[in-house]
Design a protein around this motif. Structure first.
Motif, PDB file in Angstrom:
ATOM      1  N   LYS A   1      17.437  59.517  -0.616  1.00 29.00           N
ATOM      2  CA  LYS A   1      16.598  58.436  -0.797  1.00 29.00           C
ATOM      3  C   LYS A   1      15.427  58.965  -1.690  1.00 29.00           C
ATOM      4  N   LEU A   2      15.487  58.441  -3.159  1.00 29.63           N
ATOM      5  CA  LEU A   2      14.464  58.982  -4.267  1.00 29.63           C
ATOM      6  C   LEU A   2      13.625  57.998  -4.511  1.00 29.63           C
ATOM      7  N   LEU A   3      12.272  58.121  -4.294  1.00 28.50           N
ATOM      8  CA  LEU A   3      11.148  57.229  -4.660  1.00 28.50           C
ATOM      9  C   LEU A   3      10.323  57.892  -5.837  1.00 28.50           C
TER      10      LEU A   3
ATOM     11  N   GLU B   1      14.057  56.468   6.453  1.00 30.56           N
ATOM     12  CA  GLU B   1      14.250  56.264   7.947  1.00 30.56           C
ATOM     13  C   GLU B   1      15.275  54.640   7.849  1.00 30.56           C
ATOM     14  N   LYS B   2      14.685  53.869   7.403  1.00 28.85           N
ATOM     15  CA  LYS B   2      15.327  52.560   7.370  1.00 28.85           C
ATOM     16  C   LYS B   2      16.668  52.640   6.582  1.00 28.85           C
ATOM     17  N   SER B   3      16.908  53.374   5.778  1.00 27.15           N
ATOM     18  CA  SER B   3      18.124  53.555   4.941  1.00 27.15           C
ATOM     19  C   SER B   3      19.052  54.332   5.876  1.00 27.15           C
ATOM     20  N   LEU B   4      18.474  55.212   6.571  1.00 24.59           N
ATOM     21  CA  LEU B   4      19.265  56.073   7.697  1.00 24.59           C
ATOM     22  C   LEU B   4      19.990  55.187   8.797  1.00 24.59           C
ATOM     23  N   ARG B   5      19.316  54.310   9.192  1.00 23.39           N
ATOM     24  CA  ARG B   5      19.473  53.230  10.209  1.00 23.39           C
ATOM     25  C   ARG B   5      20.523  52.269   9.708  1.00 23.39           C
TER      26      ARG B   5
ATOM     27  N   LYS C   1      24.512  43.282  -9.929  1.00 26.09           N
ATOM     28  CA  LYS C   1      24.702  44.137  -8.785  1.00 26.09           C
ATOM     29  C   LYS C   1      26.001  44.748  -8.514  1.00 26.09           C
ATOM     30  N   THR C   2      25.790  45.971  -8.386  1.00 35.56           N
ATOM     31  CA  THR C   2      27.071  46.951  -7.933  1.00 35.56           C
ATOM     32  C   THR C   2      27.101  47.117  -6.347  1.00 35.56           C
ATOM     33  N   PRO C   3      28.125  47.520  -5.944  1.00 37.51           N
ATOM     34  CA  PRO C   3      28.384  47.629  -4.498  1.00 37.51           C
ATOM     35  C   PRO C   3      27.562  48.722  -3.947  1.00 37.51           C
ATOM     36  N   LYS C   4      26.925  48.594  -2.652  1.00 33.05           N
ATOM     37  CA  LYS C   4      26.190  49.753  -2.192  1.00 33.05           C
ATOM     38  C   LYS C   4      27.080  50.700  -1.663  1.00 33.05           C
ATOM     39  N   ILE C   5      27.463  51.675  -2.341  1.00 24.01           N
ATOM     40  CA  ILE C   5      28.460  52.632  -1.716  1.00 24.01           C
ATOM     41  C   ILE C   5      28.385  53.299  -0.532  1.00 24.01           C
ATOM     42  N   ILE C   6      27.243  53.372  -0.150  1.00 20.07           N
ATOM     43  CA  ILE C   6      26.815  54.154   0.869  1.00 20.07           C
ATOM     44  C   ILE C   6      27.247  53.571   2.249  1.00 20.07           C
ATOM     45  N   GLN C   7      26.987  52.300   2.002  1.00 15.92           N
ATOM     46  CA  GLN C   7      27.317  51.291   3.168  1.00 15.92           C
ATOM     47  C   GLN C   7      28.908  51.165   3.615  1.00 15.92           C
ATOM     48  N   PHE C   8      29.838  51.815   2.754  1.00 13.58           N
ATOM     49  CA  PHE C   8      31.124  52.057   3.071  1.00 13.58           C
ATOM     50  C   PHE C   8      31.503  53.258   3.815  1.00 13.58           C
ATOM     51  N   LEU C   9      30.664  54.280   3.527  1.00 12.90           N
ATOM     52  CA  LEU C   9      31.246  55.610   4.117  1.00 12.90           C
ATOM     53  C   LEU C   9      31.456  55.422   5.473  1.00 12.90           C
ATOM     54  N   ARG C  10      30.539  55.104   6.296  1.00 15.21           N
ATOM     55  CA  ARG C  10      30.981  55.104   7.759  1.00 15.21           C
ATOM     56  C   ARG C  10      32.175  54.500   8.130  1.00 15.21           C
ATOM     57  N   LYS C  11      32.613  53.306   7.508  1.00 12.58           N
ATOM     58  CA  LYS C  11      33.558  52.396   7.684  1.00 12.58           C
ATOM     59  C   LYS C  11      34.715  53.290   7.329  1.00 12.58           C
ATOM     60  N   TRP C  12      34.875  54.159   6.416  1.00 12.55           N
ATOM     61  CA  TRP C  12      35.974  54.818   5.897  1.00 12.55           C
ATOM     62  C   TRP C  12      36.263  56.102   6.834  1.00 12.55           C
ATOM     63  N   GLN C  13      34.862  56.661   7.348  1.00 10.01           N
ATOM     64  CA  GLN C  13      35.058  57.798   7.670  1.00 10.01           C
ATOM     65  C   GLN C  13      34.289  57.869   8.937  1.00 10.01           C
ATOM     66  N   PRO C  14      34.774  57.235   9.969  1.00 12.81           N
ATOM     67  CA  PRO C  14      33.810  57.102  11.289  1.00 12.81           C
ATOM     68  C   PRO C  14      33.217  58.207  11.981  1.00 12.81           C
ATOM     69  N   ASP C  15      33.868  59.387  11.842  1.00 17.59           N
ATOM     70  CA  ASP C  15      33.547  60.409  12.588  1.00 17.59           C
ATOM     71  C   ASP C  15      32.970  61.748  11.823  1.00 17.59           C
ATOM     72  N   ALA C  16      32.660  61.426  10.510  1.00 19.34           N
ATOM     73  CA  ALA C  16      32.143  62.564   9.442  1.00 19.34           C
ATOM     74  C   ALA C  16      30.707  62.634   9.720  1.00 19.34           C
ATOM     75  N   LYS C  17      30.185  64.013   9.633  1.00 16.22           N
ATOM     76  CA  LYS C  17      28.600  63.829   9.629  1.00 16.22           C
ATOM     77  C   LYS C  17      28.309  63.403   8.119  1.00 16.22           C
ATOM     78  N   ILE C  18      27.462  62.246   8.076  1.00 21.38           N
ATOM     79  CA  ILE C  18      27.178  61.789   6.548  1.00 21.38           C
ATOM     80  C   ILE C  18      25.693  62.127   6.342  1.00 21.38           C
TER      81      ILE C  18
ATOM     82  N   ILE D   1      19.268  61.728   6.339  1.00 19.63           N
ATOM     83  CA  ILE D   1      18.818  61.165   4.884  1.00 19.63           C
ATOM     84  C   ILE D   1      17.721  62.222   4.235  1.00 19.63           C
ATOM     85  N   PHE D   2      18.095  62.625   3.098  1.00 22.49           N
ATOM     86  CA  PHE D   2      17.086  63.615   2.572  1.00 22.49           C
ATOM     87  C   PHE D   2      16.277  62.720   1.505  1.00 22.49           C
ATOM     88  N   ALA D   3      14.982  62.632   1.976  1.00 18.65           N
ATOM     89  CA  ALA D   3      14.068  61.977   1.225  1.00 18.65           C
ATOM     90  C   ALA D   3      12.979  62.697   0.063  1.00 18.65           C
ATOM     91  N   ASN D   4      12.978  62.077  -1.061  1.00 17.41           N
ATOM     92  CA  ASN D   4      12.190  63.146  -2.142  1.00 17.41           C
ATOM     93  C   ASN D   4      11.697  62.156  -2.893  1.00 17.41           C
TER      94      ASN D   4
END
Length: 240
Positions: free
Chosen positions: A172-174, A187-191, A151-168, A198-201
């Motif tokens: 999600k593609l299924l 919605e689960k991914s967003l939370r 497994k590779t690291p889930k990069i999206i999980q680090f974005l809020r830590k690195w940029q607490p105030d940015a709009k992210i 989250i743009f869901a497509n």
């Protein structure tokens, strides 16, 4: 605004001539970058790959090239710790797995006895990953090649830590799922990942210029788009 966009798809090396990748073209990221760059006050750091479609050259778009998920992680960590961003749009298709090691059919039979229990598999993988030699090119002199991925690291999980105030903005593609399931997973991914949107497509709803999907907001609002241009306009409108 200072904006960071990721686009395209990562590529994970098997050896020096082979790799595992995905079919992401980066076209949506290109559309987003060009739309946002129309405002000269916007500065865009655009992280992508050599093979992806790039936005047209503009003074306010700065291209950063990566190849693997690990390179993406290192590049984003560096950029997000050095700069303060107003927005992050993470549209890149990131590989969930990367090669750990490979074995020829003969090597696999020799190293993995049939009596090996499932509980010992992780230990066996760790041992063989340590023993594995970096090969410039895997020999094709075998009928079967055993490729072990990790497994590779889930990069999206680090974005809020690195940029607490940015709009992210995450994506999600299924593939070929009911609308209700697509929105529930998004919605689960967003939370979970603490994004603002989250743009869901669904892959079956992407054909040429047609690109149908839903932008989910943290407050529960859902807005719909039918093309890449509409997606870019919708996201840009809600970043300001």
């Amino acid at each position: 605004m200072r904006i960071l966009i990721t686009a395209g798809g990562t590529s994970e090396k098997i050896d020096q001539v082979r790799s595992i990748t995905n079919h992401s073209t980066g076209r949506l990221g290109q559309t987003l970058a060009e739309h946002l760059a129309n405002k000269p006050e916007n500065t865009i750091d655009y992280v992508t790959t050599t093979h992806a479609i790039h936005p047209n050259a503009k003074e306010n778009i700065h291209i950063h090239l990566i190849e693997s998920t690990q390179e993406l992680f290192s590049t984003l960590e560096s950029l997000l710790k050095q700069q303060t961003y107003d927005a992050i749009i993470h549209s890149m298709a990131v590989s969930d797995f990367t090669p750990a090691f490979s074995l020829s059919e003969e090597q696999f039979v020799d190293r993995f006895p049939l009596e090996k229990t499932p509980d010992a598999f992780s230990e066996w993988v760790t041992e063989n990953e340590t023993l594995s030699d970096a090969q410039s090119k895997i020999s094709s002199d075998t009928d079967h090649l055993v490729l072990v991925l990790k497994k590779t690291p889930k990069i999206i999980q680090f974005l809020r830590k690195w940029q607490p105030d940015a709009k992210i903005v995450g994506f999600k593609l299924l593939v070929d799922v009911p609308k209700e399931q697509l929105l529930a997973v998004a919605e689960k991914s967003l939370r979970t990942n603490q994004t603002d949107f989250i743009f869901a497509n669904d892959l079956t709803e992407i054909h040429g210029v047609h690109h149908h999907g839903y932008l989910l907001f943290a407050d529960g609002t859902i807005k719909e788009a039918q093309t890449k241009k509409e997606i870019a306009e919708l996201i840009a409108k809600n970043l300001s």
